[in-house]
Design a protein around this motif. Structure first.
Motif, PDB file in Angstrom:
ATOM      1  N   ARG A 124       0.856  -1.183   0.000  1.00  0.00           N
ATOM      2  CA  ARG A 124       0.000   0.000   0.000  1.00  0.00           C
ATOM      3  C   ARG A 124       0.886   1.224   0.000  1.00  0.00           C
ATOM      4  N   ILE A 125       0.663   2.110  -0.964  1.00  0.00           N
ATOM      5  CA  ILE A 125       1.417   3.359  -1.016  1.00  0.00           C
ATOM      6  C   ILE A 125       0.453   4.488  -0.651  1.00  0.00           C
ATOM      7  N   ILE A 126       0.781   5.177   0.438  1.00  0.00           N
ATOM      8  CA  ILE A 126      -0.119   6.189   0.988  1.00  0.00           C
ATOM      9  C   ILE A 126       0.525   7.564   0.869  1.00  0.00           C
ATOM     10  N   ASN A 127      -0.142   8.443   0.162  1.00  0.00           N
ATOM     11  CA  ASN A 127       0.325   9.818  -0.010  1.00  0.00           C
ATOM     12  C   ASN A 127      -0.158  10.631   1.192  1.00  0.00           C
ATOM     13  N   ILE A 147       9.960   0.202  -8.215  1.00  0.00           N
ATOM     14  CA  ILE A 147       8.566   0.287  -7.776  1.00  0.00           C
ATOM     15  C   ILE A 147       8.044   1.701  -7.978  1.00  0.00           C
ATOM     16  N   LEU A 148       8.902   2.687  -7.743  1.00  0.00           N
ATOM     17  CA  LEU A 148       8.524   4.082  -7.982  1.00  0.00           C
ATOM     18  C   LEU A 148       8.108   4.287  -9.435  1.00  0.00           C
ATOM     19  N   GLN A 149       8.837   3.642 -10.361  1.00  0.00           N
ATOM     20  CA  GLN A 149       8.503   3.772 -11.774  1.00  0.00           C
ATOM     21  C   GLN A 149       7.102   3.231 -12.058  1.00  0.00           C
ATOM     22  N   ASN A 155       0.932   8.722  -9.766  1.00  0.00           N
ATOM     23  CA  ASN A 155       1.369  10.038  -9.276  1.00  0.00           C
ATOM     24  C   ASN A 155       2.655  10.400 -10.011  1.00  0.00           C
ATOM     25  N   SER A 156       2.546  11.288 -10.972  1.00  0.00           N
ATOM     26  CA  SER A 156       3.699  11.648 -11.802  1.00  0.00           C
ATOM     27  C   SER A 156       4.779  12.390 -11.026  1.00  0.00           C
ATOM     28  N   ASN A 157       4.442  12.851  -9.805  1.00  0.00           N
ATOM     29  CA  ASN A 157       5.412  13.578  -8.986  1.00  0.00           C
ATOM     30  C   ASN A 157       5.981  12.706  -7.864  1.00  0.00           C
ATOM     31  N   ALA A 158       5.856  11.399  -7.997  1.00  0.00           N
ATOM     32  CA  ALA A 158       6.245  10.493  -6.912  1.00  0.00           C
ATOM     33  C   ALA A 158       7.712  10.631  -6.536  1.00  0.00           C
ATOM     34  N   SER A 159       8.543  11.015  -7.488  1.00  0.00           N
ATOM     35  CA  SER A 159       9.978  11.121  -7.206  1.00  0.00           C
ATOM     36  C   SER A 159      10.314  12.324  -6.331  1.00  0.00           C
TER      37      SER A 159
END
Length: 214
Positions: A124-127, A147-149, A155-159
């Motif tokens: 689960r990735i929680i913003n 995984i970020l990719q 979310n295009s701003n995940a980095s």
């Protein structure tokens, strides 16, 4: 580094115009083969298994098609219960069979697009900024950067976020297990507990950039 795929990702490529299969840990894109032999009846066994794992076709030691002893001729031949397919020689000698194709498709590296994961994991990735939560299936061999990719589609701003688990920043160059997110699916199944209720969570913290004030 080799790219890993989940069985679900392979299964999406299941048409004659976009055909993938996996076997013996590798993922192959056979779309060019389907176009090259378009209309050939020998494509039928492959087409029937589009998007699936066909490791049972192969001998894991020789990496070749399984063989058997023909009960009529007593000769060793390829075992193809679904029917003969492209690059498999006919059962009897024939003058119209071209064998100058080089490597058979199952030994030709040009079709390999990556590796099939040995095991998938759900996270689960929680913003923490937007409170949005995404459940994501990933490959156990992937680093957090890989995984970020995958997550960039959500979310295009995940980095621009710091990824943490239990309050500790994660090393994006390491896998989930290497970061301490242990895969305890076997223990949960043994205890008859639903793994979906214990999916590990990763919290994303936005990195605020204050305006420069000289």
């Amino acid at each position: 580094m080799a790219k890993y795929f989940t069985p679900s990702e392979v299964s999406c490529h299941n048409t004659l115009d976009d055909l993938w299969v996996s076997f013996l840990g590798e993922v192959c894109d056979l779309t060019p083969l389907m176009k090259q032999f378009k209309g050939d009846v020998l494509l039928m066994p492959i087409a029937e298994c589009a998007g699936k794992d066909i490791s049972h076709w192969f001998d894991p030691e020789t990496k070749d098609i399984r063989t058997h002893i023909d009960p009529v001729t007593g000769c060793r031949k390829y075992y193809t219960p679904r029917g003969r397919f492209v690059h498999v020689p006919p059962s009897c000698p024939r003058t119209d069979w071209a064998n100058d194709f080089g490597y058979p498709w199952w030994k030709d590296p040009q079709y390999v697009v990556g590796l099939l994961t040995a095991k998938t994991r759900w996270i689960r990735i929680i913003n923490t900024l937007t409170k949005q939560e995404k459940r994501l299936e990933v490959c156990s061999e992937e680093t957090l950067q890989e995984i970020l990719q995958r997550y960039l589609r959500c979310n295009s701003n995940a980095s621009t976020y710091t990824w943490k688990h239990d309050g500790v920043p994660l090393d994006m160059g390491k896998t989930l297990s290497q970061n301490g997110l242990v895969d305890d699916d076997e223990d949960l199944h043994r205890l008859r507990m639903d793994p979906e209720l214990y999916t590990p969570g990763i919290l994303l913290y936005y990195n605020y950039h204050l305006p420069y004030d000289p």
